[in-house]
Design an enzyme around this catalytic site. Structure first.
Site, PDB file in Angstrom:
ATOM      1  N   HIS A  58       0.841  -1.211   0.000  1.00 46.57           N
ATOM      2  CA  HIS A  58       0.000   0.000   0.000  1.00 46.57           C
ATOM      3  C   HIS A  58       0.873   1.257   0.000  1.00 46.57           C
ATOM      4  O   HIS A  58       0.738   2.133  -0.862  1.00 46.57           O
ATOM      5  CB  HIS A  58      -0.906  -0.031   1.241  1.00 46.57           C
ATOM      6  CG  HIS A  58      -1.771   1.180   1.396  1.00 46.57           C
ATOM      7  ND1 HIS A  58      -3.090   1.189   1.058  1.00 46.57           N
ATOM      8  CD2 HIS A  58      -1.497   2.429   1.844  1.00 46.57           C
ATOM      9  CE1 HIS A  58      -3.598   2.390   1.284  1.00 46.57           C
ATOM     10  NE2 HIS A  58      -2.652   3.168   1.765  1.00 46.57           N
ATOM     11  N   GLU A  59       1.781   1.329   0.948  1.00 51.04           N
ATOM     12  CA  GLU A  59       2.624   2.522   1.052  1.00 51.04           C
ATOM     13  C   GLU A  59       3.537   2.646  -0.162  1.00 51.04           C
ATOM     14  O   GLU A  59       3.849   3.741  -0.612  1.00 51.04           O
ATOM     15  CB  GLU A  59       3.439   2.498   2.353  1.00 51.04           C
ATOM     16  CG  GLU A  59       2.594   2.551   3.623  1.00 51.04           C
ATOM     17  CD  GLU A  59       1.576   3.686   3.635  1.00 51.04           C
ATOM     18  OE1 GLU A  59       1.821   4.746   3.015  1.00 51.04           O
ATOM     19  OE2 GLU A  59       0.503   3.502   4.251  1.00 51.04           O
ATOM     20  N   HIS A  83       1.695   4.404  -2.868  1.00 50.95           N
ATOM     21  CA  HIS A  83       1.807   5.862  -2.687  1.00 50.95           C
ATOM     22  C   HIS A  83       3.185   6.336  -3.145  1.00 50.95           C
ATOM     23  O   HIS A  83       3.329   7.382  -3.771  1.00 50.95           O
ATOM     24  CB  HIS A  83       1.670   6.234  -1.205  1.00 50.95           C
ATOM     25  CG  HIS A  83       0.270   6.219  -0.678  1.00 50.95           C
ATOM     26  ND1 HIS A  83      -0.765   6.885  -1.280  1.00 50.95           N
ATOM     27  CD2 HIS A  83      -0.254   5.636   0.426  1.00 50.95           C
ATOM     28  CE1 HIS A  83      -1.871   6.711  -0.559  1.00 50.95           C
ATOM     29  NE2 HIS A  83      -1.586   5.949   0.480  1.00 50.95           N
ATOM     30  N   HIS A 119       3.420   6.804  -6.740  1.00 53.50           N
ATOM     31  CA  HIS A 119       2.679   8.001  -7.137  1.00 53.50           C
ATOM     32  C   HIS A 119       3.611   9.222  -7.055  1.00 53.50           C
ATOM     33  O   HIS A 119       3.538  10.130  -7.876  1.00 53.50           O
ATOM     34  CB  HIS A 119       1.479   8.167  -6.195  1.00 53.50           C
ATOM     35  CG  HIS A 119       0.353   8.993  -6.746  1.00 53.50           C
ATOM     36  ND1 HIS A 119      -0.706   9.381  -5.959  1.00 53.50           N
ATOM     37  CD2 HIS A 119       0.110   9.515  -7.970  1.00 53.50           C
ATOM     38  CE1 HIS A 119      -1.550  10.098  -6.695  1.00 53.50           C
ATOM     39  NE2 HIS A 119      -1.079  10.192  -7.914  1.00 53.50           N
TER      40      HIS A 119
END
Ligand code: ZN
Length: 688
Positions: A474-475, A478, A481
């Site tokens: 998940h991190e 990010h 991104h």
């Protein structure tokens, strides 16, 4: 012996960072330097803004918007470094500066957005924007500036503006205090146990508890702390109902101690101030104000999605509870299942039904393997490579990798800081030391992932739960991104998107962890290197929808209470505990499930406030991520190059170039539907 005074101006925070990859000189930095650095950087930025606002030339894009985008570099540097440390490696000195600096930064932002001459220039440009000959990105930047100024009160009368400024400063102070109180409650608590108290705990939990006790000055004993990985494994495995209840109560009571760290008065004041701010800006409630600039646009749209899920989730959680209660009875237990029992019996049921044992799984999820798995996923989707970089960082547990693209071109630096420690705030997050942009040359990003995995004893490898591995992915989503960002203007870079869109790249990335391509290669036993047996793998995948009623209720209740508390038009003298109880009663919250984050320690809402009236956005994003991953399934390849290319162009590298709904449509060809989400959570069955 005499000491040589430091040469004047030697504050390393004020010069350009000249470490490898443009990193800050971590070793030369002492916390005392931050205050002076902030003062200097704030003054410099004020001067820059004054020059832009007072420019005698008539406003044009270059001398106003672009000039703003070029300003504030020193302040960006000092703040990004400071807040990385304040989150991941804090202490009394940093905390004291944080309390001092937060209101200063809030005041600075206020002065900026309430600068009349500056807004007049932006407004003038905005009114004739179609005649300026701007390209699409420049148009977006101008629109975003205009929206931000208006939402900050730039169009209001002086009196209202002064009140807004005071509210914002006060909110900043309260938000900092809120977060520090939660950290203080977490730091001060440890359930110290003896060997005889550990019934049910698997080796990894014992080891982690032993290390935690040693760190707290109780060598040879065992400590259960309120770090999520410690408390959750304890609740999952401890056979001692009395101790589970004790630890669970401490966990639930963070921020509600009744003492100096009690957050309830802070929350009441923050909610009141937010409502007042929304009213000043012409909105009925804070939630209306907040969602107006989100993908959801209205609280009704957000609530509509949550309601669609809530009824199905609650019904399913009811069936799950009955099964767990049956299990209690089978064991001869004569008690009604309570919230501190749920995780324990759910783990037992999971074991019975799938013969799946968390302790059997963990050896296959070594941290280093999961990092490599996240990297390979990025390589297969986007052609990125990751090479360890030996660079000095702020803590010995933090590690760095240089990121390159398929042509060997430098993309950025990725820093992973994975282990829990007392100097770190709880949770997991992505942040940056530098964001991508092209205005000041080809500026490459420095991106961090900060997690709180249990640190293993010396010489042992770090082993993750499947949930931990999911957090890592998940991190890292990010992180991509930020790393893949490809924009010209800093304000649009990377994760600078609306908060109901920002979880799409992260939650979408979690899907690849569950693909057989990645699991079969990287889920290997840390001792033998043997791949995870197929039967175990199949079972893990089959358990994906297990206990999802619980998980969905635990989350959705938080999102609904968040919308409730921020939809109060005039929240006077709010009794936070009573409000929470009432709000939960209204939605018929099952008694055996607690909110994932109770209000007194709900940091998403009150530590800063990035997710205030915005906690729904995780589920909003989940609608997007489930629907987005379905695009790969439909293509028949989890790494389908054509789909990956569009994903990169319109989502991961696009920052805030487009309105989020448009960006999604550009990637998927249509807006998302809720179907894939309900399927993913197993809530699409007819019985619900
Ligand atoms: Zn996230």
């Amino acid at each position: 012996m005499t000491s040589t005074p430091a040469p004047a101006g030697a504050n390393p925070l004020l010069s350009d960072w000249s470490g490898p990859f443009g990193l800050p000189p971590f070793a030369a930095i002492v916390p005392d330097q931050f205050r002076a650095a902030f003062d200097r950087a704030l003054a410099a930025n004020k001067a820059e803004t004054a020059a832009i606002a007072g420019n005698p030339q008539p406003p044009d894009f270059l001398n106003t918007v672009e000039a703003l985008e070029r300003s504030g570099k020193a302040l960006d540097r000092v703040s990004s470094l400071f807040f990385v440390l304040a989150g991941a490696d804090t202490g009394d000195a940093i905390e004291a500066i944080e309390r001092e600096v937060s209101p200063l930064l809030a005041r600075h932002a206020n002065e900026f957005y309430l600068n009349g001459p500056l807004f007049a220039r932006i407004d003038a440009l905005y009114r004739r924007r179609d005649a300026l000959g701007l390209n699409a990105e420049q148009m977006r930047v101008l629109e975003r500036y205009h929206t931000r100024f208006v939402r900050a009160g730039a169009g209001l009368a002086k009196e209202a503006q002064d009140r807004l400024a005071a509210i914002n400063e006060r909110l900043a102070t309260l938000g900092t205090q809120f977060g520090q109180n939660v950290l203080a409650d977490e730091k001060s608590y440890a359930l110290i146990l003896e060997e005889g108290d550990l019934a049910g705990l698997p080796d990894f939990a014992r080891d982690a508890a032993r290390a935690a006790a040693a760190e707290r000055g109780h060598p040879g004993k065992y400590a259960i702390t309120l770090a999520r990985s410690s408390i959750e494994s304890f609740l999952q495995f401890s056979a001692r109902r009395d101790l589970r209840e004790k630890a669970f109560q401490a966990w639930l009571s963070r921020g509600e101690s009744g003492g100096a760290t009690d957050n309830r008065a802070i929350v009441a004041e923050m909610v009141k101030l937010r409502a007042e701010r929304a009213a000043l800006l012409g909105y009925k409630t804070f939630a209306d104000y907040r969602l107006d600039d989100q993908m959801a646009k209205t609280p009704q749209a957000a609530r509509g999605l949550l309601d669609e899920v809530w009824g199905r989730a609650r019904a399913r959680a009811g069936r799950e509870r009955d099964e767990l209660q049956q299990m209690v009875a089978q064991e001869g237990g004569n008690f009604a299942l309570a919230a501190h029992d749920w995780r324990y019996y759910a783990e037992k049921l999971r074991k019975a039904r799938y013969d799946l044992d968390e302790a059997e799984i963990k050896p296959y999820f070594a941290l280093d393997n999961m990092i490599a798995a996240a990297f390979e996923t990025a390589q297969r989707l986007f052609g990125l490579t990751f090479t360890p970089a030996q660079v000095p960082l702020y803590h010995p547990d933090a590690r760095a990798w240089e990121v390159k693209d398929a042509n060997g071109k430098h993309v950025g630096l990725f820093i992973g800081d994975y282990f829990a420690r007392t100097s770190k705030h709880s949770g997991a997050w992505m942040t940056s030391l530098r964001d991508q942009e092209k205005l000041a040359g080809d500026v490459r990003p420095v991106i961090l992932n900060v997690c709180n995995f249990s640190k293993p004893a010396a010489g042992e490898p770090a082993l993750l739960s499947f949930e931990d591995a999911r957090t890592l992915f998940h991190e890292f989503g990010h992180g991509l991104h930020g790393l893949l960002s490809n924009v010209t203007y800093p304000m649009l870079a990377g994760t600078a998107v609306s908060s109901d869109f920002v979880e799409l790249p992260s939650q979408l990335y979690e899907h690849w962890l569950e693909t057989p391509e990645i699991l079969s290669k990287y889920a290997r036993h840390y001792k033998t290197g043997a791949p995870m047996p197929k039967a175990l793998l199949d079972k893990i995948l089959a358990t994906r929808t297990f206990n999802q009623g619980f998980a969905t209720v635990e989350y959705t209740a938080c999102a609904l209470v968040d919308l409730d508390i921020h939809s109060l038009p005039e929240p006077d003298a709010l009794d936070v505990t009573a409000f929470e109880r009432k709000s939960l009663a209204r939605i018929h919250m099952p008694a055996e499930i607690a909110m994932r984050h109770r209000i007194p320690h709900f940091q998403h809402l009150f530590s800063g406030g990035g997710y205030a009236a915005g906690y729904y956005s995780y589920m909003w994003s989940e609608v997007l991520d489930a629907d987005a991953f379905a695009a790969f399934k439909e293509a028949g390849d989890h790494f389908d190059p054509a789909t990956a290319k569009k994903l990169r162009e319109f989502i991961y590298s696009a920052g805030n170039l487009r309105d989020p709904a448009e960006a999604y449509k550009a990637f998927r060809g249509r807006l998302p539907t809720v179907d894939a989400l309900l399927r993913k959570r197993g809530l699409d069955d007819a019985a619900a």
